[in-house]
Design a protein around this motif. Structure first.
Motif, PDB file in Angstrom:
ATOM      1  N   GLU A 107     -14.641   1.551   6.572  1.00  0.00           N
ATOM      2  CA  GLU A 107     -13.744   2.708   6.504  1.00  0.00           C
ATOM      3  C   GLU A 107     -13.254   3.079   7.893  1.00  0.00           C
ATOM      4  O   GLU A 107     -12.059   3.345   8.093  1.00  0.00           O
ATOM      5  CB  GLU A 107     -14.471   3.893   5.852  1.00  0.00           C
ATOM      6  CG  GLU A 107     -13.554   5.034   5.434  1.00  0.00           C
ATOM      7  CD  GLU A 107     -13.152   5.947   6.580  1.00  0.00           C
ATOM      8  OE1 GLU A 107     -11.988   6.420   6.598  1.00  0.00           O
ATOM      9  OE2 GLU A 107     -13.996   6.176   7.475  1.00  0.00           O
ATOM     10  N   ARG A 108     -14.146   3.100   8.878  1.00  0.00           N
ATOM     11  CA  ARG A 108     -13.749   3.449  10.241  1.00  0.00           C
ATOM     12  C   ARG A 108     -12.770   2.415  10.812  1.00  0.00           C
ATOM     13  O   ARG A 108     -11.772   2.772  11.439  1.00  0.00           O
ATOM     14  CB  ARG A 108     -14.980   3.548  11.144  1.00  0.00           C
ATOM     15  CG  ARG A 108     -15.861   4.757  10.884  1.00  0.00           C
ATOM     16  CD  ARG A 108     -16.866   4.940  12.020  1.00  0.00           C
ATOM     17  NE  ARG A 108     -17.745   3.790  12.175  1.00  0.00           N
ATOM     18  CZ  ARG A 108     -18.905   3.641  11.533  1.00  0.00           C
ATOM     19  NH1 ARG A 108     -19.327   4.572  10.680  1.00  0.00           N
ATOM     20  NH2 ARG A 108     -19.650   2.574  11.746  1.00  0.00           N
ATOM     21  N   TRP A 140      -7.761  -1.767   1.895  1.00  0.00           N
ATOM     22  CA  TRP A 140      -9.193  -2.015   2.109  1.00  0.00           C
ATOM     23  C   TRP A 140      -9.932  -0.707   2.384  1.00  0.00           C
ATOM     24  O   TRP A 140     -11.084  -0.541   1.981  1.00  0.00           O
ATOM     25  CB  TRP A 140      -9.411  -3.006   3.249  1.00  0.00           C
ATOM     26  CG  TRP A 140      -8.734  -4.324   3.072  1.00  0.00           C
ATOM     27  CD1 TRP A 140      -8.014  -5.011   4.004  1.00  0.00           C
ATOM     28  CD2 TRP A 140      -8.694  -5.139   1.882  1.00  0.00           C
ATOM     29  NE1 TRP A 140      -7.535  -6.185   3.476  1.00  0.00           N
ATOM     30  CE2 TRP A 140      -7.940  -6.293   2.181  1.00  0.00           C
ATOM     31  CE3 TRP A 140      -9.225  -5.006   0.597  1.00  0.00           C
ATOM     32  CZ2 TRP A 140      -7.702  -7.302   1.248  1.00  0.00           C
ATOM     33  CZ3 TRP A 140      -8.978  -6.001  -0.341  1.00  0.00           C
ATOM     34  CH2 TRP A 140      -8.234  -7.126  -0.016  1.00  0.00           C
ATOM     35  N   ARG A 141      -9.256   0.227   3.045  1.00  0.00           N
ATOM     36  CA  ARG A 141      -9.882   1.526   3.309  1.00  0.00           C
ATOM     37  C   ARG A 141     -10.143   2.273   2.000  1.00  0.00           C
ATOM     38  O   ARG A 141     -11.177   2.925   1.844  1.00  0.00           O
ATOM     39  CB  ARG A 141      -8.991   2.361   4.223  1.00  0.00           C
ATOM     40  CG  ARG A 141      -9.661   3.667   4.662  1.00  0.00           C
ATOM     41  CD  ARG A 141      -8.740   4.531   5.489  1.00  0.00           C
ATOM     42  NE  ARG A 141      -9.387   5.803   5.811  1.00  0.00           N
ATOM     43  CZ  ARG A 141      -8.745   6.878   6.215  1.00  0.00           C
ATOM     44  NH1 ARG A 141      -7.420   6.855   6.358  1.00  0.00           N
ATOM     45  NH2 ARG A 141      -9.407   7.992   6.477  1.00  0.00           N
ATOM     46  N   HIS A 180       1.134  -7.665  -1.875  1.00  0.00           N
ATOM     47  CA  HIS A 180      -0.292  -7.788  -2.187  1.00  0.00           C
ATOM     48  C   HIS A 180      -1.001  -6.450  -2.039  1.00  0.00           C
ATOM     49  O   HIS A 180      -1.788  -6.041  -2.894  1.00  0.00           O
ATOM     50  CB  HIS A 180      -0.928  -8.825  -1.258  1.00  0.00           C
ATOM     51  CG  HIS A 180      -2.394  -9.009  -1.470  1.00  0.00           C
ATOM     52  ND1 HIS A 180      -3.338  -8.680  -0.521  1.00  0.00           N
ATOM     53  CD2 HIS A 180      -3.093  -9.453  -2.541  1.00  0.00           C
ATOM     54  CE1 HIS A 180      -4.542  -8.930  -0.981  1.00  0.00           C
ATOM     55  NE2 HIS A 180      -4.428  -9.404  -2.205  1.00  0.00           N
ATOM     56  N   ALA A 181      -0.707  -5.740  -0.938  1.00  0.00           N
ATOM     57  CA  ALA A 181      -1.335  -4.437  -0.711  1.00  0.00           C
ATOM     58  C   ALA A 181      -0.933  -3.449  -1.799  1.00  0.00           C
ATOM     59  O   ALA A 181      -1.762  -2.678  -2.293  1.00  0.00           O
ATOM     60  CB  ALA A 181      -0.942  -3.903   0.664  1.00  0.00           C
ATOM     61  N   GLN A 182       0.340  -3.470  -2.166  1.00  0.00           N
ATOM     62  CA  GLN A 182       0.810  -2.569  -3.218  1.00  0.00           C
ATOM     63  C   GLN A 182       0.049  -2.814  -4.518  1.00  0.00           C
ATOM     64  O   GLN A 182      -0.379  -1.875  -5.205  1.00  0.00           O
ATOM     65  CB  GLN A 182       2.303  -2.762  -3.440  1.00  0.00           C
ATOM     66  CG  GLN A 182       2.895  -1.825  -4.497  1.00  0.00           C
ATOM     67  CD  GLN A 182       4.261  -2.285  -4.960  1.00  0.00           C
ATOM     68  OE1 GLN A 182       4.423  -3.435  -5.368  1.00  0.00           O
ATOM     69  NE2 GLN A 182       5.237  -1.402  -4.898  1.00  0.00           N
ATOM     70  N   GLN A 183      -0.134  -4.075  -4.869  1.00  0.00           N
ATOM     71  CA  GLN A 183      -0.854  -4.414  -6.098  1.00  0.00           C
ATOM     72  C   GLN A 183      -2.298  -3.914  -6.049  1.00  0.00           C
ATOM     73  O   GLN A 183      -2.807  -3.354  -7.028  1.00  0.00           O
ATOM     74  CB  GLN A 183      -0.816  -5.930  -6.313  1.00  0.00           C
ATOM     75  CG  GLN A 183       0.563  -6.461  -6.646  1.00  0.00           C
ATOM     76  CD  GLN A 183       0.645  -7.976  -6.615  1.00  0.00           C
ATOM     77  OE1 GLN A 183      -0.207  -8.650  -6.025  1.00  0.00           O
ATOM     78  NE2 GLN A 183       1.684  -8.526  -7.218  1.00  0.00           N
ATOM     79  N   LEU A 184      -2.947  -4.101  -4.907  1.00  0.00           N
ATOM     80  CA  LEU A 184      -4.323  -3.619  -4.744  1.00  0.00           C
ATOM     81  C   LEU A 184      -4.385  -2.097  -4.862  1.00  0.00           C
ATOM     82  O   LEU A 184      -5.246  -1.539  -5.556  1.00  0.00           O
ATOM     83  CB  LEU A 184      -4.876  -4.050  -3.389  1.00  0.00           C
ATOM     84  CG  LEU A 184      -5.197  -5.526  -3.181  1.00  0.00           C
ATOM     85  CD1 LEU A 184      -5.528  -5.781  -1.709  1.00  0.00           C
ATOM     86  CD2 LEU A 184      -6.358  -5.959  -4.059  1.00  0.00           C
ATOM     87  N   LEU A 185      -3.464  -1.431  -4.180  1.00  0.00           N
ATOM     88  CA  LEU A 185      -3.466   0.026  -4.144  1.00  0.00           C
ATOM     89  C   LEU A 185      -3.173   0.635  -5.510  1.00  0.00           C
ATOM     90  O   LEU A 185      -3.847   1.580  -5.939  1.00  0.00           O
ATOM     91  CB  LEU A 185      -2.432   0.516  -3.128  1.00  0.00           C
ATOM     92  CG  LEU A 185      -2.789   0.281  -1.656  1.00  0.00           C
ATOM     93  CD1 LEU A 185      -1.534   0.324  -0.793  1.00  0.00           C
ATOM     94  CD2 LEU A 185      -3.807   1.317  -1.180  1.00  0.00           C
ATOM     95  N   VAL A 186      -2.182   0.107  -6.203  1.00  0.00           N
ATOM     96  CA  VAL A 186      -1.837   0.625  -7.529  1.00  0.00           C
ATOM     97  C   VAL A 186      -2.985   0.409  -8.497  1.00  0.00           C
ATOM     98  O   VAL A 186      -3.329   1.295  -9.288  1.00  0.00           O
ATOM     99  CB  VAL A 186      -0.542  -0.042  -8.049  1.00  0.00           C
ATOM    100  CG1 VAL A 186      -0.320   0.287  -9.519  1.00  0.00           C
ATOM    101  CG2 VAL A 186       0.651   0.428  -7.230  1.00  0.00           C
ATOM    102  N   SER A 187      -3.616  -0.768  -8.410  1.00  0.00           N
ATOM    103  CA  SER A 187      -4.748  -1.061  -9.283  1.00  0.00           C
ATOM    104  C   SER A 187      -5.912  -0.110  -9.011  1.00  0.00           C
ATOM    105  O   SER A 187      -6.520   0.442  -9.938  1.00  0.00           O
ATOM    106  CB  SER A 187      -5.201  -2.513  -9.074  1.00  0.00           C
ATOM    107  OG  SER A 187      -6.354  -2.800  -9.830  1.00  0.00           O
ATOM    108  N   ASP A 188      -6.219   0.101  -7.728  1.00  0.00           N
ATOM    109  CA  ASP A 188      -7.315   1.000  -7.378  1.00  0.00           C
ATOM    110  C   ASP A 188      -7.021   2.436  -7.798  1.00  0.00           C
ATOM    111  O   ASP A 188      -7.890   3.137  -8.319  1.00  0.00           O
ATOM    112  CB  ASP A 188      -7.577   0.950  -5.865  1.00  0.00           C
ATOM    113  CG  ASP A 188      -8.284  -0.316  -5.437  1.00  0.00           C
ATOM    114  OD1 ASP A 188      -8.813  -1.022  -6.313  1.00  0.00           O
ATOM    115  OD2 ASP A 188      -8.312  -0.602  -4.227  1.00  0.00           O
TER     116      ASP A 188
END
Length: 205
Positions: A107-108, A140-141, A180-188
């Motif tokens: 996180e940091r 990832w954060r 890729h980040a958008q897909q991860l973020l929307v899923s999370d």
């Protein structure tokens, strides 16, 4: 490129040779900023390949890359090129920490990567590369915050980064990292809402 094309062994050999030559130059006294950045990025590449091949030393490689870049990227006369490379490496370090269940550290690290990317033009889209790294660091954060039980903060980070990713993709639809980040973020984000029994909002996300 060889790693992406499915030839990790060849990529590993190429990365190892690059590291050998760059370390050889460093041992001979070649410690210029450009040489140091190149060496750090070579370690970052080796870490990325190591993640693909399940190399237990992947985190060591990404950590070495960060160690080399930190003085150049965070010093009083920090170089823009070093800062950009440092963002790349910090995202890699944060990912490795996350996959090793080092959630506080992850996180940091990812928060620092996102902050640095923002200072280089991420959120105002003056630098699309940094905007893409900002979204990936944030993705990832979010996972790290979620694992730490900090759901409200995870949701805020996800919503902010999704907005940035959407803006990037509106202008660069094929930008792979942002996609890729958008897909991860929307899923999370959707899963977080589902776990809080808010299915309608999860569908809107």
């Amino acid at each position: 490129a060889k790693r992406i094309l499915g030839d990790p062994e060849a990529a590993q050999a190429t990365a190892a040779e690059a590291l050998r030559l760059l370390e050889q130059r460093r041992a001979a006294g070649e410690t210029s900023d450009s040489d140091t950045i190149a060496l750090a990025l070579a370690y970052a590449t080796k870490a990325q390949i190591g993640e693909f091949t399940n190399d237990p030393n992947a985190m060591t490689y990404s950590g070495r890359a960060a160690e080399l870049l930190k003085p150049l990227a965070e010093g009083p006369n920090a170089l823009v090129a070093a800062k950009r490379a440092y963002v790349d490496v910090l995202v890699r370090v944060g990912f490795d920490q996350l996959r090793s269940s080092q959630y506080e550290a992850a996180e940091r690290t990812t928060a620092h990567a996102a902050k640095l990317a923002d200072s280089l033009g991420a959120r105002d889209l003056s630098d699309f590369g940094m905007a893409a790294f900002y979204t990936e660091a944030s993705a990832w954060r979010v996972e790290a915050l979620w694992s730490l039980g900090r759901l409200d903060e995870a949701r805020r980070v996800a919503e902010d980064a999704i907005a940035v990713a959407d803006k990037v993709l509106a202008q660069r639809p094929g930008y792979r990292m942002a996609l890729h980040a958008q897909q991860l973020l929307v899923s999370d984000a959707a899963y977080m809402y589902m776990t809080e029994l808010n299915p309608l909002q999860s569908l809107e996300g």
